[in-house]
Design a protein around this motif. Structure first.
Motif, PDB file in Angstrom:
ATOM      1  N   ILE A   1       0.859  -1.178   0.000  1.00 42.71           N
ATOM      2  CA  ILE A   1       0.000   0.000   0.000  1.00 42.71           C
ATOM      3  C   ILE A   1       0.898   1.231   0.000  1.00 42.71           C
ATOM      4  O   ILE A   1       1.752   1.362   0.876  1.00 42.71           O
ATOM      5  N   PRO A   2       0.749   2.135  -0.972  1.00 42.40           N
ATOM      6  CA  PRO A   2       1.642   3.295  -1.017  1.00 42.40           C
ATOM      7  C   PRO A   2       1.378   4.240   0.142  1.00 42.40           C
ATOM      8  O   PRO A   2       0.266   4.320   0.660  1.00 42.40           O
ATOM      9  N   SER A   3       2.420   4.944   0.558  1.00 47.91           N
ATOM     10  CA  SER A   3       2.252   5.910   1.629  1.00 47.91           C
ATOM     11  C   SER A   3       2.226   7.296   1.001  1.00 47.91           C
ATOM     12  O   SER A   3       3.235   7.761   0.484  1.00 47.91           O
ATOM     13  N   MET A   4       1.044   7.909   0.998  1.00 48.09           N
ATOM     14  CA  MET A   4       0.895   9.253   0.448  1.00 48.09           C
ATOM     15  C   MET A   4      -0.274   9.944   1.123  1.00 48.09           C
ATOM     16  O   MET A   4      -1.055   9.311   1.828  1.00 48.09           O
TER      17      MET A   4
ATOM     18  N   ASN B   1      -6.974  10.043  -5.804  1.00 46.46           N
ATOM     19  CA  ASN B   1      -6.894  10.025  -7.261  1.00 46.46           C
ATOM     20  C   ASN B   1      -6.419   8.685  -7.812  1.00 46.46           C
ATOM     21  O   ASN B   1      -6.459   8.476  -9.018  1.00 46.46           O
ATOM     22  N   LEU B   2      -5.948   7.783  -6.949  1.00 46.30           N
ATOM     23  CA  LEU B   2      -5.446   6.493  -7.409  1.00 46.30           C
ATOM     24  C   LEU B   2      -6.581   5.513  -7.638  1.00 46.30           C
ATOM     25  O   LEU B   2      -7.664   5.645  -7.063  1.00 46.30           O
ATOM     26  N   SER B   3      -6.317   4.508  -8.447  1.00 48.64           N
ATOM     27  CA  SER B   3      -7.327   3.476  -8.670  1.00 48.64           C
ATOM     28  C   SER B   3      -7.363   2.524  -7.469  1.00 48.64           C
ATOM     29  O   SER B   3      -6.425   2.461  -6.686  1.00 48.64           O
TER      30      SER B   3
ATOM     31  N   THR C   1      -5.338  -1.021  -2.520  1.00 49.90           N
ATOM     32  CA  THR C   1      -5.644  -2.203  -1.716  1.00 49.90           C
ATOM     33  C   THR C   1      -4.803  -3.388  -2.175  1.00 49.90           C
ATOM     34  O   THR C   1      -4.057  -3.307  -3.133  1.00 49.90           O
ATOM     35  N   VAL C   2      -4.977  -4.486  -1.471  1.00 52.58           N
ATOM     36  CA  VAL C   2      -4.371  -5.760  -1.832  1.00 52.58           C
ATOM     37  C   VAL C   2      -5.525  -6.702  -2.155  1.00 52.58           C
ATOM     38  O   VAL C   2      -6.532  -6.695  -1.443  1.00 52.58           O
TER      39      VAL C   2
ATOM     40  N   LYS D   1      -6.055  -4.931   6.994  1.00 51.98           N
ATOM     41  CA  LYS D   1      -5.457  -5.905   7.906  1.00 51.98           C
ATOM     42  C   LYS D   1      -4.327  -6.640   7.182  1.00 51.98           C
ATOM     43  O   LYS D   1      -4.386  -6.849   5.979  1.00 51.98           O
ATOM     44  N   CYS D   2      -3.308  -7.052   7.940  1.00 52.20           N
ATOM     45  CA  CYS D   2      -2.187  -7.769   7.328  1.00 52.20           C
ATOM     46  C   CYS D   2      -2.570  -9.237   7.104  1.00 52.20           C
ATOM     47  O   CYS D   2      -3.557  -9.734   7.661  1.00 52.20           O
TER      48      CYS D   2
END
Length: 113
Positions: A55-58, A65-67, A72-73, A81-82
């Motif tokens: 998951i990107p950190s921003m 704006n991201l898809s 997500t994973v 959750k991991c």
């Protein structure tokens, strides 16, 4: 003697967390203030508070704006959750169901006797 006075470039004139700046020299030789963005934190697991991988950190405005596939994973509870905690939840749910079945079987055997 050159004056190196610089002023804020936005309306907010206080040294707050959201108004951090750095000095930069332009190619023309002028000193200007550049506003810097806040540092971001990695997303954390809701159960064990471990940092989530993939998951990107921003900042939330850029994240919006991201898809969905980037945020997500592709897994149940992906992005909140991991994997270890998800696995533990699945195993716990399975064992609880098994326990209910065993209790039902024991109750049926007791009723036969």
């Amino acid at each position: 003697m050159v004056l190196n006075r610089v002023t804020y470039r936005r309306r907010l004139s206080y040294n707050t967390k959201s108004n951090k700046t750095r000095l930069n020299k332009t190619p023309g030789g002028k000193l200007v203030m550049l506003h810097s963005t806040k540092k971001t934190q990695l997303s954390k697991c809701g159960d064990c508070k471990a940092e989530l991988r993939g998951i990107p950190s921003m900042r939330s405005t850029k994240m919006a704006n991201l898809s969905k596939s980037v945020k997500t994973v592709p897994r149940t509870y992906g992005g909140t959750k991991c994997g270890c905690c998800v696995r533990n939840r699945i195993v716990r749910a399975f064992l609880i169901e098994e326990q209910k079945i065993v209790a039902k079987v024991l109750k049926a055997q007791a009723a036969k006797k």
